[in-house]
Design a protein around this motif. Structure first.
Motif, mmCIF file in Angstrom:
data_model
loop_
_atom_site.group_PDB
_atom_site.id
_atom_site.type_symbol
_atom_site.label_atom_id
_atom_site.label_comp_id
_atom_site.label_asym_id
_atom_site.label_seq_id
_atom_site.Cartn_x
_atom_site.Cartn_y
_atom_site.Cartn_z
ATOM 1 N N ARG A 176 2.808 6.048 -2.414
ATOM 2 C CA ARG A 176 3.903 7.012 -2.369
ATOM 3 C C ARG A 176 4.878 6.911 -3.530
ATOM 4 O O ARG A 176 5.512 7.902 -3.881
ATOM 5 N N VAL A 177 5.023 5.742 -4.101
ATOM 6 C CA VAL A 177 5.948 5.590 -5.226
ATOM 7 C C VAL A 177 5.189 5.614 -6.548
ATOM 8 O O VAL A 177 5.505 6.402 -7.439
ATOM 9 N N MET A 178 4.190 4.767 -6.677
ATOM 10 C CA MET A 178 3.461 4.665 -7.933
ATOM 11 C C MET A 178 2.501 5.841 -8.138
ATOM 12 O O MET A 178 2.121 6.129 -9.259
ATOM 13 N N GLY A 179 2.101 6.490 -7.057
ATOM 14 C CA GLY A 179 1.196 7.635 -7.167
ATOM 15 C C GLY A 179 -0.260 7.259 -7.339
ATOM 16 O O GLY A 179 -1.071 8.073 -7.764
ATOM 17 N N TRP A 180 -0.602 6.038 -7.008
ATOM 18 C CA TRP A 180 -1.978 5.579 -7.149
ATOM 19 C C TRP A 180 -2.798 5.971 -5.928
ATOM 20 O O TRP A 180 -2.276 6.167 -4.839
ATOM 21 N N THR A 181 -4.090 6.083 -6.116
ATOM 22 C CA THR A 181 -4.999 6.335 -5.004
ATOM 23 C C THR A 181 -5.897 5.115 -4.822
ATOM 24 O O THR A 181 -6.180 4.394 -5.784
ATOM 25 N N GLU A 241 0.825 -1.209 0.000
ATOM 26 C CA GLU A 241 0.000 0.000 0.000
ATOM 27 C C GLU A 241 0.858 1.258 0.000
ATOM 28 O O GLU A 241 0.561 2.222 -0.715
ATOM 29 N N ILE A 242 1.899 1.264 0.797
ATOM 30 C CA ILE A 242 2.786 2.429 0.861
ATOM 31 C C ILE A 242 3.464 2.643 -0.485
ATOM 32 O O ILE A 242 3.548 3.771 -0.980
ATOM 33 N N TRP A 284 -6.958 0.110 -6.903
ATOM 34 C CA TRP A 284 -6.219 1.364 -7.008
ATOM 35 C C TRP A 284 -6.639 2.079 -8.284
ATOM 36 O O TRP A 284 -7.126 1.451 -9.217
ATOM 37 N N TYR A 285 -6.390 3.388 -8.316
ATOM 38 C CA TYR A 285 -6.600 4.131 -9.561
ATOM 39 C C TYR A 285 -5.293 4.796 -9.943
ATOM 40 O O TYR A 285 -4.691 5.527 -9.151
#
Length: 101
Positions: A10-15, A5-6, A22-23
């Protein structure tokens, strides 16, 4: 939050769109939570490597059990696990307001 999740946030920029997906705003795509398993899947881990490179990190490895982004090195039983651990070390130890995250 767990390790994946982190990294996703924080890395991939997904929400997190829902509890199970995820989006990815950059690609306009939904990713099911179970479809991103970088610790077990080298192809998924390589998505992290490409993202970290695009953020300015240098990637290197010893081939099987250690991965480094710049000077942050971590090991794992597999290369996929080592990549995930190294990315997590950076993402988890960096303040959330840094510009590259």
């Amino acid at each position: 939050m767990n390790k994946v999740e982190i990294i996703a946030r924080r890395v991939m920029g997904w929400t997190l769109n829902r509890w199970d997906r995820w989006y990815d705003f950059e690609n306009g795509a939904f990713i099911a939570v179970w479809d991103f398993q970088p610790q077990q899947n080298l192809d998924h881990a390589m998505l992290i490597v490409e993202r970290m490179k695009s953020l300015g990190f240098t990637y290197r490895t010893n081939g099987v059990s250690e991965a480094c982004f710049n000077e942050v090195c971590e090991s794992g039983e597999t290369l996929a696990e080592a990549i995930t651990n190294a990315a997590f070390s950076i993402a988890d130890n960096s303040p959330i307001d840094e510009g590259w995250l």
